[in-house]
Design a protein around this motif. Sequence first.
Motif: not given
Length: 121
Positions: A55-63
């Motif tokens: 989920x944190x990797x997903x957050x970084x990609x969306x950012x």
Amino acid sequence: MKFKSAKINAFRTWGLLLTMLGMGLMIMGTAGIVFWGSAGKVVAAIGLVIGLISMMASLAIYFWAGMLSTSAVQVECPECHKLTKMLGKTDRCMFCHTILTMDPAQATITAEELEVQQLKQ
């Protein structure tokens, strides 16, 4: 070539996949407690930690995709005439997936020829 998409949309797709993977791992990890009782706590902990990382990797990609989107060049697609964002020298239209380029050496038609064609129509 319908399955090819714009670069920004591809980044967002990877972010969505990581979100779904993270949520799935968290749910499956928590289900370990239901299936194996107190012995499933280890499975739950592993699932929750790996899911959180996903989920944190997903957050970084969306950012990252959002930051790229703010600096992307907006162009009008010659096919569907909608505004789309371009990253780099070549990209695809977000709507009709037409290949777009800013590099005159890679273009099959110049801007002047496109204007002449549009005036004739």
